[in-house]
Design a protein around this motif. Structure first.
Motif, PDB file in Angstrom:
ATOM      1  N   LEU A 140       3.411  31.044  61.923  1.00  0.00           N
ATOM      2  CA  LEU A 140       3.440  32.601  63.260  1.00  0.00           C
ATOM      3  C   LEU A 140       1.906  32.290  64.297  1.00  0.00           C
ATOM      4  N   LEU A 141       0.684  31.499  63.491  1.00  0.00           N
ATOM      5  CA  LEU A 141      -0.576  31.209  64.478  1.00  0.00           C
ATOM      6  C   LEU A 141       0.206  30.118  65.102  1.00  0.00           C
ATOM      7  N   GLU A 142       0.636  29.096  64.712  1.00  0.00           N
ATOM      8  CA  GLU A 142       0.888  28.099  65.381  1.00  0.00           C
ATOM      9  C   GLU A 142       2.380  28.018  66.263  1.00  0.00           C
TER      10      GLU A 142
ATOM     11  N   ARG B 140       0.477  29.543  69.146  1.00  0.00           N
ATOM     12  CA  ARG B 140      -0.157  28.541  70.226  1.00  0.00           C
ATOM     13  C   ARG B 140       0.762  27.624  70.744  1.00  0.00           C
ATOM     14  N   GLN B 141       1.704  27.511  70.216  1.00  0.00           N
ATOM     15  CA  GLN B 141       3.480  26.611  70.904  1.00  0.00           C
ATOM     16  C   GLN B 141       3.319  27.983  72.281  1.00  0.00           C
ATOM     17  N   THR B 142       4.111  28.670  72.433  1.00  0.00           N
ATOM     18  CA  THR B 142       4.322  29.022  73.539  1.00  0.00           C
ATOM     19  C   THR B 142       3.518  29.411  74.339  1.00  0.00           C
ATOM     20  N   ASN B 143       2.237  29.534  74.245  1.00  0.00           N
ATOM     21  CA  ASN B 143       1.059  29.411  74.822  1.00  0.00           C
ATOM     22  C   ASN B 143       0.965  27.687  76.118  1.00  0.00           C
ATOM     23  N   ASP B 144       2.432  27.020  75.545  1.00  0.00           N
ATOM     24  CA  ASP B 144       1.970  25.643  76.266  1.00  0.00           C
ATOM     25  C   ASP B 144       2.826  25.380  76.765  1.00  0.00           C
ATOM     26  N   PRO B 145       2.880  25.331  78.269  1.00  0.00           N
ATOM     27  CA  PRO B 145       3.643  25.650  78.824  1.00  0.00           C
ATOM     28  C   PRO B 145       4.518  24.439  79.050  1.00  0.00           C
ATOM     29  N   ASN B 146       4.746  23.281  78.540  1.00  0.00           N
ATOM     30  CA  ASN B 146       5.797  22.168  78.366  1.00  0.00           C
ATOM     31  C   ASN B 146       6.567  22.622  77.341  1.00  0.00           C
TER      32      ASN B 146
ATOM     33  N   THR C  37      12.030  24.830  75.995  1.00  0.00           N
ATOM     34  CA  THR C  37      13.128  25.578  74.887  1.00  0.00           C
ATOM     35  C   THR C  37      13.408  26.709  76.383  1.00  0.00           C
ATOM     36  N   ALA C  38      13.137  26.542  77.801  1.00  0.00           N
ATOM     37  CA  ALA C  38      14.117  27.636  78.736  1.00  0.00           C
ATOM     38  C   ALA C  38      15.087  26.259  79.248  1.00  0.00           C
TER      39      ALA C  38
END
Length: 137
Positions: free
Chosen positions: A56-58, A61-67, A72-73
């Motif tokens: 979940l922490l990973e 961290r991944q959701t904070n990455d704009p790329n 995903t969008a």
């Protein structure tokens, strides 16, 4: 010569004491083994929860990455950025093949059949049930 008895009083008392000690130790030993098993299960549960926490922490961290957000969008929402040409490929629908066997029309629902039989009985146009004994009158 007098034969000595095989079981003396001292031996009997010693046997009773040994049995009493064994009986008094049985319950604590059983509890000790049970608690050790519980501790092992809790350690395994803790390891599983820790692994889930790390995953979940990973993901956080991944959701904070704009790329990752853009990727995903595009995948989930079919987002298309400014100046990009995006295409959505649709699967071609195959024409339904007609079967050689003609399909029978579906039977009407039970309530329609019931209502039609009530109407037929009211009008006297329904079929008469044939029984072994018919009254003539």
């Amino acid at each position: 010569m007098a034969k000595r008895p095989q079981l003396t009083g001292r031996a009997a008392i010693l046997a009773i004491v040994v049995c009493a000690i064994a009986m008094s130790l049985a319950y604590p030993v059983r509890e000790y083994i049970s608690l050790r098993r519980s501790i092992a299960e809790l350690r395994a549960e803790k390891a599983r929860v820790e692994a889930e926490k790390q995953a979940l922490l990973e993901r956080d961290r991944q959701t904070n990455d704009p790329n990752w957000i853009k990727k995903t969008a595009k995948e989930r929402l079919f987002y298309c950025g400014a100046g990009e040409k995006c295409f959505v490929v649709m699967e071609r629908q195959q024409p339904k093949q007609q079967t050689a066997v003609q399909q029978q029309p579906a039977a009407p629902p039970w309530y329609q059949t019931l209502w039609e039989s009530v109407e037929a009985a009211d009008q006297g146009t329904g079929r008469r049930a044939v029984t072994g004994k018919e009254s003539v009158g």
